[in-house]
Design a protein around this motif. Structure first.
Motif, PDB file in Angstrom:
ATOM      1  N   ALA A   1     -13.245 -26.246  41.342  1.00  0.00           N
ATOM      2  CA  ALA A   1     -13.021 -26.215  39.898  1.00  0.00           C
ATOM      3  C   ALA A   1     -12.599 -27.582  39.358  1.00  0.00           C
ATOM      4  O   ALA A   1     -12.905 -27.937  38.224  1.00  0.00           O
ATOM      5  N   ASP A   2     -11.894 -28.349  40.194  1.00  0.00           N
ATOM      6  CA  ASP A   2     -11.425 -29.664  39.788  1.00  0.00           C
ATOM      7  C   ASP A   2     -11.106 -30.480  41.043  1.00  0.00           C
ATOM      8  O   ASP A   2     -11.321 -30.011  42.172  1.00  0.00           O
ATOM      9  N   LYS A   3     -10.586 -31.691  40.866  1.00  0.00           N
ATOM     10  CA  LYS A   3     -10.313 -32.565  42.006  1.00  0.00           C
ATOM     11  C   LYS A   3      -9.255 -31.975  42.938  1.00  0.00           C
ATOM     12  O   LYS A   3      -9.353 -32.099  44.160  1.00  0.00           O
ATOM     13  N   GLU A   4      -8.257 -31.340  42.364  1.00  0.00           N
ATOM     14  CA  GLU A   4      -7.224 -30.728  43.193  1.00  0.00           C
ATOM     15  C   GLU A   4      -7.813 -29.611  44.049  1.00  0.00           C
ATOM     16  O   GLU A   4      -7.482 -29.480  45.239  1.00  0.00           O
TER      17      GLU A   4
ATOM     18  N   GLY B   1     -16.533 -38.616  43.779  1.00  0.00           N
ATOM     19  CA  GLY B   1     -17.084 -37.654  42.826  1.00  0.00           C
ATOM     20  C   GLY B   1     -18.104 -36.704  43.433  1.00  0.00           C
ATOM     21  O   GLY B   1     -18.481 -35.710  42.814  1.00  0.00           O
ATOM     22  N   GLU B   2     -18.550 -37.004  44.637  1.00  0.00           N
ATOM     23  CA  GLU B   2     -19.611 -36.196  45.254  1.00  0.00           C
ATOM     24  C   GLU B   2     -19.230 -34.734  45.473  1.00  0.00           C
ATOM     25  O   GLU B   2     -20.080 -33.854  45.315  1.00  0.00           O
ATOM     26  N   PRO B   3     -17.985 -34.418  45.831  1.00  0.00           N
ATOM     27  CA  PRO B   3     -17.667 -33.013  46.134  1.00  0.00           C
ATOM     28  C   PRO B   3     -17.666 -32.067  44.940  1.00  0.00           C
ATOM     29  O   PRO B   3     -17.673 -30.852  45.112  1.00  0.00           O
ATOM     30  N   MET B   4     -17.670 -32.600  43.722  1.00  0.00           N
ATOM     31  CA  MET B   4     -17.340 -31.792  42.567  1.00  0.00           C
ATOM     32  C   MET B   4     -18.344 -30.694  42.217  1.00  0.00           C
ATOM     33  O   MET B   4     -17.985 -29.685  41.621  1.00  0.00           O
ATOM     34  N   ASP B   5     -19.603 -30.849  42.564  1.00  0.00           N
ATOM     35  CA  ASP B   5     -20.570 -29.780  42.262  1.00  0.00           C
ATOM     36  C   ASP B   5     -21.230 -29.263  43.541  1.00  0.00           C
ATOM     37  O   ASP B   5     -22.357 -28.790  43.526  1.00  0.00           O
ATOM     38  N   LYS B   6     -20.475 -29.331  44.649  1.00  0.00           N
ATOM     39  CA  LYS B   6     -21.015 -28.909  45.940  1.00  0.00           C
ATOM     40  C   LYS B   6     -20.205 -27.749  46.514  1.00  0.00           C
ATOM     41  O   LYS B   6     -18.975 -27.758  46.462  1.00  0.00           O
ATOM     42  N   ALA B   7     -20.900 -26.766  47.052  1.00  0.00           N
ATOM     43  CA  ALA B   7     -20.224 -25.642  47.696  1.00  0.00           C
ATOM     44  C   ALA B   7     -19.388 -26.148  48.862  1.00  0.00           C
ATOM     45  O   ALA B   7     -19.863 -26.948  49.675  1.00  0.00           O
TER      46      ALA B   7
ATOM     47  N   GLY C   1     -25.403 -36.400  51.525  1.00  0.00           N
ATOM     48  CA  GLY C   1     -24.855 -37.593  50.888  1.00  0.00           C
ATOM     49  C   GLY C   1     -23.826 -38.265  51.778  1.00  0.00           C
ATOM     50  O   GLY C   1     -23.920 -38.233  53.011  1.00  0.00           O
ATOM     51  N   VAL C   2     -22.810 -38.848  51.132  1.00  0.00           N
ATOM     52  CA  VAL C   2     -21.739 -39.499  51.877  1.00  0.00           C
ATOM     53  C   VAL C   2     -21.013 -38.484  52.762  1.00  0.00           C
ATOM     54  O   VAL C   2     -20.481 -38.826  53.825  1.00  0.00           O
ATOM     55  N   GLY C   3     -21.027 -37.222  52.336  1.00  0.00           N
ATOM     56  CA  GLY C   3     -20.361 -36.166  53.099  1.00  0.00           C
ATOM     57  C   GLY C   3     -20.906 -35.978  54.500  1.00  0.00           C
ATOM     58  O   GLY C   3     -20.295 -35.274  55.317  1.00  0.00           O
ATOM     59  N   ALA C   4     -22.023 -36.612  54.819  1.00  0.00           N
ATOM     60  CA  ALA C   4     -22.571 -36.534  56.176  1.00  0.00           C
ATOM     61  C   ALA C   4     -21.562 -37.036  57.207  1.00  0.00           C
ATOM     62  O   ALA C   4     -21.542 -36.570  58.351  1.00  0.00           O
TER      63      ALA C   4
END
Length: 199
Positions: free
Chosen positions: A84-87, A143-149, A156-159
């Motif tokens: 829902a947000d960064k937290e 910012g990458e995590p914000m619209d990812k399950a 992406g960088v999350g690799a």
């Protein structure tokens, strides 16, 4: 050739479907409202959302083939959707750090002309790396995590957060291509014919 419609605004699903069948489809984002159903387990939650998206679009497009999907992460029996947000993103990443999580995609192919619905739930096991607070803070800052399950993107960088994948890699991105190809054949849409039609 009947219209093939992807009921999603996700750029990742659009790219994956293009990889599978070229440009032989249209994009119609669903107006379905993704609510959390506390009474449903994670696989049922993903399938419920996929069905909702697909049915919402199918009512507006007769004699078409509609593809819809919903991806979430199951960790300790809890369904993690988009933060829902960064937290919330930091909390999700802390939860999945160092654990094996299950990435679940509910997938639906609807033949609105024949009234056929084919559904499935695809599961992929993902081993997450141990993440320090600094790692989590730095990743959220991208910012990458914000619209990812589950608050991470393996494409992406999350690799760099993922140690190992067991199962369908494309499922983790958001659209299990092998299973989808089988489902399309069930409604008489062969991927190789679609590719030729697009070329």
């Amino acid at each position: 050739m009947r219209r093939i419609i992807l009921a999603s605004s996700s750029p990742r699903r659009r790219e994956l479907l293009t990889q599978l069948i070229g440009d032989s489809f249209e994009i119609v984002p669903s107006a379905y409202n993704e609510l959390m159903y506390e009474e449903l387990d994670p696989p049922s939650q993903a399938l419920q959302h996929a069905l909702g998206k697909g049915r919402n679009v199918a009512t507006k497009y007769p004699d078409s083939v509609i593809i819809a999907a919903d991806t979430g992460v199951s960790c300790g029996g809890k369904f993690l959707g988009k933060p829902a947000d960064k937290e919330d993103a930091r909390s999700m990443l802390g939860t999945i750090s160092g654990r094996i999580v299950e990435v679940l995609t509910g997938i639906v192919v609807i033949d609105s002309g024949k009234g056929i619905e084919d559904t499935d739930i695809i599961s992929t096991q993902v081993r997450m790396a141990n993440l320090s607070r600094q790692d989590i803070a730095a990743y959220v800052k991208t910012g990458e995590p914000m619209d990812k399950a589950g608050a991470f993107a393996i494409q992406g960088v999350g690799a760099v957060l993922v140690e190992k994948v067991e199962g369908d890699f494309f499922n983790v991105v958001g659209l299990p291509l092998f299973r989808l190809s089988q489902m399309l054949r069930k409604v008489d849409e062969d991927i190789f014919e679609l590719i030729q039609a697009d070329s």
